[in-house]
Scaffold this motif. Structure first.
Motif, mmCIF file in Angstrom:
data_model
loop_
_atom_site.group_PDB
_atom_site.id
_atom_site.type_symbol
_atom_site.label_atom_id
_atom_site.label_comp_id
_atom_site.label_asym_id
_atom_site.label_seq_id
_atom_site.Cartn_x
_atom_site.Cartn_y
_atom_site.Cartn_z
ATOM 1 N N TYR A 193 6.407 7.371 -4.854
ATOM 2 C CA TYR A 193 6.909 8.331 -3.881
ATOM 3 C C TYR A 193 7.793 7.613 -2.859
ATOM 4 O O TYR A 193 7.614 6.419 -2.597
ATOM 5 C CB TYR A 193 5.750 9.017 -3.157
ATOM 6 N N PRO A 194 8.775 8.291 -2.287
ATOM 7 C CA PRO A 194 9.657 7.635 -1.307
ATOM 8 C C PRO A 194 8.864 7.100 -0.118
ATOM 9 O O PRO A 194 7.998 7.778 0.438
ATOM 10 C CB PRO A 194 10.611 8.762 -0.879
ATOM 11 N N GLY A 195 9.173 5.864 0.247
ATOM 12 C CA GLY A 195 8.528 5.251 1.395
ATOM 13 C C GLY A 195 7.156 4.674 1.121
ATOM 14 O O GLY A 195 6.493 4.229 2.056
ATOM 15 N N ARG A 196 6.715 4.642 -0.117
ATOM 16 C CA ARG A 196 5.395 4.106 -0.447
ATOM 17 C C ARG A 196 5.534 2.899 -1.364
ATOM 18 O O ARG A 196 6.559 2.714 -2.018
ATOM 19 C CB ARG A 196 4.518 5.167 -1.110
ATOM 20 N N ALA A 197 4.486 2.078 -1.390
ATOM 21 C CA ALA A 197 4.485 0.868 -2.210
ATOM 22 C C ALA A 197 3.076 0.627 -2.715
ATOM 23 O O ALA A 197 2.085 1.061 -2.110
ATOM 24 C CB ALA A 197 4.980 -0.336 -1.408
ATOM 25 N N LEU A 198 2.993 -0.076 -3.823
ATOM 26 C CA LEU A 198 1.700 -0.426 -4.416
ATOM 27 C C LEU A 198 1.202 -1.734 -3.833
ATOM 28 O O LEU A 198 1.952 -2.712 -3.740
ATOM 29 C CB LEU A 198 1.829 -0.552 -5.935
ATOM 30 N N GLU A 199 -0.058 -1.751 -3.438
ATOM 31 C CA GLU A 199 -0.678 -2.980 -2.977
ATOM 32 C C GLU A 199 -1.003 -3.873 -4.169
ATOM 33 O O GLU A 199 -1.127 -3.395 -5.304
ATOM 34 C CB GLU A 199 -1.958 -2.665 -2.196
ATOM 35 N N PRO A 200 -1.121 -5.193 -3.948
ATOM 36 C CA PRO A 200 -1.491 -6.079 -5.063
ATOM 37 C C PRO A 200 -2.794 -5.682 -5.737
ATOM 38 O O PRO A 200 -2.926 -5.795 -6.962
ATOM 39 C CB PRO A 200 -1.597 -7.452 -4.382
ATOM 40 N N ALA A 201 -3.748 -5.191 -4.950
ATOM 41 C CA ALA A 201 -5.008 -4.756 -5.560
ATOM 42 C C ALA A 201 -4.801 -3.546 -6.457
ATOM 43 O O ALA A 201 -5.442 -3.413 -7.509
ATOM 44 C CB ALA A 201 -6.036 -4.441 -4.465
ATOM 45 N N GLN A 202 -3.886 -2.632 -6.082
ATOM 46 C CA GLN A 202 -3.612 -1.470 -6.919
ATOM 47 C C GLN A 202 -2.898 -1.871 -8.208
ATOM 48 O O GLN A 202 -3.157 -1.316 -9.280
ATOM 49 C CB GLN A 202 -2.777 -0.459 -6.129
ATOM 50 N N VAL A 203 -1.987 -2.844 -8.112
ATOM 51 C CA VAL A 203 -1.326 -3.338 -9.325
ATOM 52 C C VAL A 203 -2.339 -3.959 -10.267
ATOM 53 O O VAL A 203 -2.322 -3.711 -11.484
ATOM 54 C CB VAL A 203 -0.223 -4.350 -8.942
ATOM 55 N N ALA A 204 -3.252 -4.766 -9.718
ATOM 56 C CA ALA A 204 -4.296 -5.352 -10.558
ATOM 57 C C ALA A 204 -5.191 -4.276 -11.159
ATOM 58 O O ALA A 204 -5.639 -4.396 -12.310
ATOM 59 C CB ALA A 204 -5.124 -6.340 -9.732
ATOM 60 N N GLY A 205 -5.452 -3.200 -10.405
ATOM 61 C CA GLY A 205 -6.256 -2.110 -10.947
ATOM 62 C C GLY A 205 -5.585 -1.429 -12.122
ATOM 63 O O GLY A 205 -6.231 -1.077 -13.118
#
Length: 578
Positions: A193-205
C-alpha cells in the motif's frame, strides 16, 4: 344641498369582498395576467424542488468503499450481484472503487464472499475440483502448482501491509539419483500500500510461510521483492552485517525508556507532573564471548594429597665370599661348623634398623625384602635395595564461560528540574530555585531509580532551571484546515446557498405576485354627520360643511364686529315675542 346628498345615496355600491380563503385565492389569481400566472407557478415549483432536494441530500446515506482495484471481470460480476440484491452502489472517480452505503458494507461483503467474489484473478485449490477424466499427469501437476501458488498469494495478501501478491514456484522433477537432486525455489512479488513498508520480521515471516508450504523448500531459496524491484529477503542480513540490527536498536530504546519511566515515576510526586525532563543514553554490549580456561595448581599439604598409584620394590642378596686357593682343594665343600654362630653387630653394608615393635631376625639369618637366608659366616656382605614410586592426582580446573547478550556497559542520565512554585509576602505566586538539600534529595532518588553503578562508569547530572514553555510550538492543525470543520463549512454553505436562492425567488417573483393578487384595502369614505352638506369649491376640492355651525360662527363674528346691531336684533326678537 339635500339633492346632492340624495344623489350620493342613490349611487351604485361595490360588491362586498369575499370572506372564504378559497374564494379570496381564486379572486386573487384572477387579478393576474397569464404571464404572471406562469412565472408564479415556475417560482413555486423551483422553491419546492430546492427544499425537497436539500432535505433528500441531507438524508442521503454515507457511501464507503466496498472493493477497490478490481479487475474488469470481477467488477462486472460484483455489479450484477449488487443489482440482484437491490443494493445501491456508486463508482469512485479517482480510484475506480465500488461504493455502497456504509451500513451495508459488511453485509454485502459477506454475501459476496459466499458467492466466491471477488476472485481476484487468482485460483486456489478449487481448480482441483473440476478435474477432467483422463487428464495427463503433467497437466495435473501443473494444476496443483497453480493452485498452490494461488493459495499462497491469497494468504500473503491477508497481511495488512500487502495490497497484492504473486507467488512463483519452481519445483524440480524428483530424481532417483541423490547427486542430481535439486531443491525447490520460490519467488514472491508483493505490491504494498502507498506509504507502507515491510519490516524485516514480516519479510522473514513470508519466507517461513512459503518454505513451510512447499516440501523440502529451504528458507534461503525464497526470494521476496516489492513493486519497485527492491530485494527484501536480504534486508535483515545486510543490516546485521552492517551492525545495524533493528532488534538491537529496539532493545536499546526499550532499556532507555524503562529507565526514564522509573525516574519519572519517582520524581512526579516530589516535583509534580511535567516539572522534570529526563534523558538516558544506554551503552549496551551485544558482543558474544565464549572462553575456555584450564588451570593447574600445586599440590597441597600431605593430608589433602590424593594418591593416584603407588609402587614399592625391595630386594636383598646374601652372597658368600670366595675362599681357598684356586684349584682342586678349593672346590671341596667346607667342613661344617661345630658351634652355632651369631650375626655380629656390624654397621653399614645394608643393615636396616629395627622399626618399633619389629622383632630381630633369628641368629644366623637375614630377613629383608621378604628374603630369609642363613648367614654362613660373620662378616659376609648383605646387599639390599628398595624402590618406591608414588603417582599423585593432578589438580586441574577447566572453566567454560559464555557471556550474555545485551549487558549494560554504561548509563548516562541527565535530569532537568523546574523551579518550585512559591508565594511571596504579598501572596503572589512566584517561582523559586531549588536549594542544595532538595537537589541532593533528587540526586539520591535518581541514583536509586536508575541503578547507579560507579564501577560500571555510570554518570548522573541533575540541574535546576526554569522551564520556558512560551516558545513551545504547537503542531495542532488550524480550525479552518481540520477535516471536520471543512465538512461542516461545506454543509453550511450548501444550506446557505439553498436559502439564498429561495429568498431571491420569494422577493423577486412571489412577493410582487402576492401583492397583485391581494391588494391592500382602500380607505373607506367618512360618513357624513347629520346636517352636513357637501360642497365643491372652485378648485374642485370637496368640502363637508355643517350649515348650523356655519351660521353660528357668522353670528358670533357679527356680534364681535357690531354688538349694537346684535343687541337691537335681540331686543326686537324679545319685543316681538312679547
Amino acid at each position: 344641498m339635500a339633492a346632492a346628498t340624495d344623489t350620493s345615496a342613490d349611487a351604485v355600491q361595490a360588491p362586498p369582498p369575499a370572506t372564504k380563503p378559497l374564494d379570496r385565492l381564486r379572486e386573487g389569481v384572477n387579478r393576474l395576467t397569464n404571464q404572471q400566472k406562469i412565472i408564479l407557478m415556475v417560482a413555486l415549483a423551483a422553491v419546492v424542488a430546492l427544499i425537497v432536494g436539500a432535505v433528500l441530500a441531507s438524508r442521503q446515506p454515507d457511501y464507503k468503499v466496498l472493493f477497490s482495484n478490481l479487475s474488469e471481470k470481477d467488477g462486472g460480476t460484483i455489479i450484477a450481484s449488487l443489482e440482484q440484491m437491490n443494493v445501491p452502489y456508486r463508482f469512485s472517480d479517482g480510484s475506480g472503487a465500488i461504493l455502497v452505503p456504509s451500513d451495508k458494507v459488511h453485509e454485502v461483503r459477506l454475501r459476496l464472499a459466499s458467492q466466491g467474489l471477488p476472485k481476484g484473478g487468482l485460483v486456489g485449490f478449487e481448480l482441483m475440483e473440476n478435474q477432467k477424466f483422463g487428464i495427463s499427469q503433467f497437466a495435473e501437476q501443473v494444476n496443483y502448482q497453480r493452485a498452490l501458488e494461488g493459495e499462497l498469494s491469497r494468504t500473503i495478501q491477508s497481511v495488512a501491509t500487502v495490497e497484492n501478491a504473486r507467488v512463483h514456484l519452481a519445483i524440480p522433477k524428483p530424481s532417483v539419483f541423490v547427486r542430481e537432486e535439486q531443491k525447490p525455489t520460490a519467488s514472491v512479488m508483493v505490491h504494498l500500500y502507498p506509504g507502507r513498508a515491510l519490516e524485516p520480521a514480516q519479510v522473514a515471516g513470508i519466507q517461513h510461510l512459503v518454505a513451510s508450504s512447499v516440501p523440502q523448500l529451504p528458507i534461503a531459496n525464497v526470494t521476496v521483492i516489492d513493486q519497485q524491484g527492491n530485494l527484501l529477503s536480504q534486508l535483515k542480513s545486510k543490516l546485521i552485517e552492517a551492525g545495524l540490527d533493528p532488534t538491537q536498536l529496539k532493545y536499546v530504546g526499550e532499556v532507555e525508556a524503562s529507565v526514564i519511566k522509573r525516574i519519572d515515576d519517582i520524581l512526579a510526586p516530589v516535583v509534580g507532573p511535567g516539572n522534570a525532563r529526563v534523558q538516558v543514553a544506554a551503552d549496551v554490549d551485544f558482543s558474544q564471548n565464549e572462553q575456555t580456561a584450564e588451570s593447574y595448581r600445586p599440590n597441597g599439604s600431605p593430608p589433602d594429597i590424593s594418591i593416584r598409584s603407588q609402587q614399592i620394590s625391595e630386594t636383598a642378596n646374601v652372597n658368600p665370599p670366595a675362599q681357598g686357593v684356586p684349584g682342586a682343594l678349593s672346590n671341596q665343600p667346607p667342613v661344617p661348623a661345630t658351634a652355632p654362630l651369631t650375626q655380629p653387630n656390624v654397621g653399614g653394608t645394608g643393615a636396616q634398623p629395627l622399626a618399633p615393635g619389629q622383632q630381630p631376625p633369628p641368629p644366623g639369618k637375614i630377613d629383608a625384602a621378604g628374603v630369609t637366608a642363613p648367614i654362613y659366616s660373620a662378616g659376609q656382605p648383605v646387599n639390599t635395595r628398595k624402590d618406591s614410586t608414588i603417582n599423585y592426582e593432578v589438580d586441574r580446573t577447566i572453566r567454560h564461560t559464555k557471556g550474555s547478550i545485551g549487558n549494560i556497559r554504561r548509563l548516562s542520565v541527565a535530569v532537568v528540574v523546574n523551579n518550585r512554585p512559591d508565594k511571596d509576602k504579598t501572596g503572589k505566586v512566584i517561582e523559586r530555585a531549588l536549594n542544595e538539600q532538595e537537589i541532593k534529595q533528587i540526586n539520591d532518588l535518581v541514583r536509586e531509580a536508575m541503578g547507579y553503578n560507579k564501577d560500571r562508569g555510570d554518570t548522573l547530572s541533575v540541574a535546576n532551571a526554569p522551564f520556558n514553555l512560551g516558545d513551545k510550538t504547537t503542531l495542532e492543525i488550524p480550525l479552518w484546515k481540520q477535516p471536520e470543520a471543512i465538512e461542516f463549512g461545506k454543509e453550511l454553505l450548501k444550506w446557505l446557498a439553498v436559502a439564498g436562492i429561495v429568498m431571491l425567488i420569494i422577493m423577486m417573483v412571489i412577493r410582487p405576485a402576492l401583492k397583485t393578487m391581494f391588494p391592500p384595502p382602500e380607505e373607506e369614505e367618512e360618513e357624513e354627520e347629520p346636517g352636513m352638506e357637501t360642497i365643491e369649491d372652485e378648485d374642485g376640492t370637496i368640502l363637508h360643511i355643517n350649515p348650523f355651525e356655519q351660521k353660528l360662527a357668522e353670528a358670533r363674528e357679527l356680534a364681535k364686529e357690531n354688538p349694537k346691531a346684535v343687541a337691537n336684533i335681540i331686543k326686537d326678537w324679545m319685543d316681538g315675542g312679547a
